[in-house]
Design an enzyme around this catalytic site. Structure first.
Site, PDB file in Angstrom:
ATOM      1  CD  GLU A   1      -1.994   4.650   2.311  1.00  6.35           C
ATOM      2  OE1 GLU A   1      -3.384   4.984   2.099  1.00  6.35           O
ATOM      3  OE2 GLU A   1      -1.947   3.661   1.391  1.00  6.35           O
TER       4      GLU A   1
ATOM      5  CB  CYS B   1      -1.708   2.505   6.236  1.00  6.24           C
ATOM      6  SG  CYS B   1      -1.680   1.197   4.383  1.00  6.24           S
TER       7      CYS B   1
ATOM      8  CB  CYS C   1      -6.056  -0.334   5.599  1.00  8.65           C
ATOM      9  SG  CYS C   1      -3.998  -0.661   5.930  1.00  8.65           S
TER      10      CYS C   1
ATOM     11  CG  HIS D   1      -1.844  -1.090   1.332  1.00 15.10           C
ATOM     12  ND1 HIS D   1      -3.254  -1.010   2.188  1.00 15.10           N
ATOM     13  CD2 HIS D   1      -1.372  -2.243   0.490  1.00 15.10           C
ATOM     14  CE1 HIS D   1      -3.309  -2.385   2.018  1.00 15.10           C
ATOM     15  NE2 HIS D   1      -3.501  -3.324   1.782  1.00 15.10           N
TER      16      HIS D   1
END
Length: 154
Positions: free
Chosen positions: A60, A91, A88, A58
């Site tokens: 992030e 992250c 999420c 991801h």
């Protein structure tokens, strides 16, 4: 964070949305993020779960990991993550560990779940609070644009 309120949140969220679109067009999840310090973009990233065959890529989390390696602690504390969608829980945990100072996002996990189905997960702000870290959070910036992006890649 001294200059947080003076930053142009819309400009930076727009850049994150633009990166998210590039990720979606490439076949990855439509998510993008940038790190801003002293009103300058210092790092940017897109989702790469599919192209790199790694479910943890991801943007992030990738940026949190890079920031932890590449920036000193005082710089990280003055750095803002701008992202196309709320981080999420995975992250958000990386953001806590990396020591970033703030997060600004377009679409919340709760709103995305309500609009497109699925579970909203735990809000990043709740994870930050439970960690004891004082991480500023602003959500809903350019939300209509963020929702349009989600619709484009559904």
């Amino acid at each position: 964070m001294s200059d947080f309120d003076s930053l142009d949140h819309e400009k930076y969220v727009q850049r994150a949305i633009d990166l998210a679109r590039k990720a979606g067009e490439r076949g990855d999840g439509h998510y993008g993020s940038i790190l801003v310090r002293d009103d300058d973009i210092v790092l940017e990233e897109t989702n790469r779960e599919n192209t790199e065959d790694d479910i943890a890529l991801h943007p992030e989390l990738t940026l949190a990991r890079r920031a932890e390696r590449e920036l000193p602690p005082d710089a990280r504390a003055e750095t803002v993550m701008y992202t196309s969608t709320e981080p999420c829980p995975m992250c958000a945990g990386g953001i806590v560990i990396s020591g970033l100072g703030a997060v600004v996002y377009s679409v919340s996990g709760e709103r995305a779940a309500a609009e497109f189905g699925g579970a909203p997960g735990v809000p990043c702000e709740e994870i930050f609070e439970r960690s004891g870290r004082d991480i500023e959070v602003v959500g809903g910036v350019l939300e209509a644009d963020g929702l349009a992006l989600h619709r484009e890649f559904r």
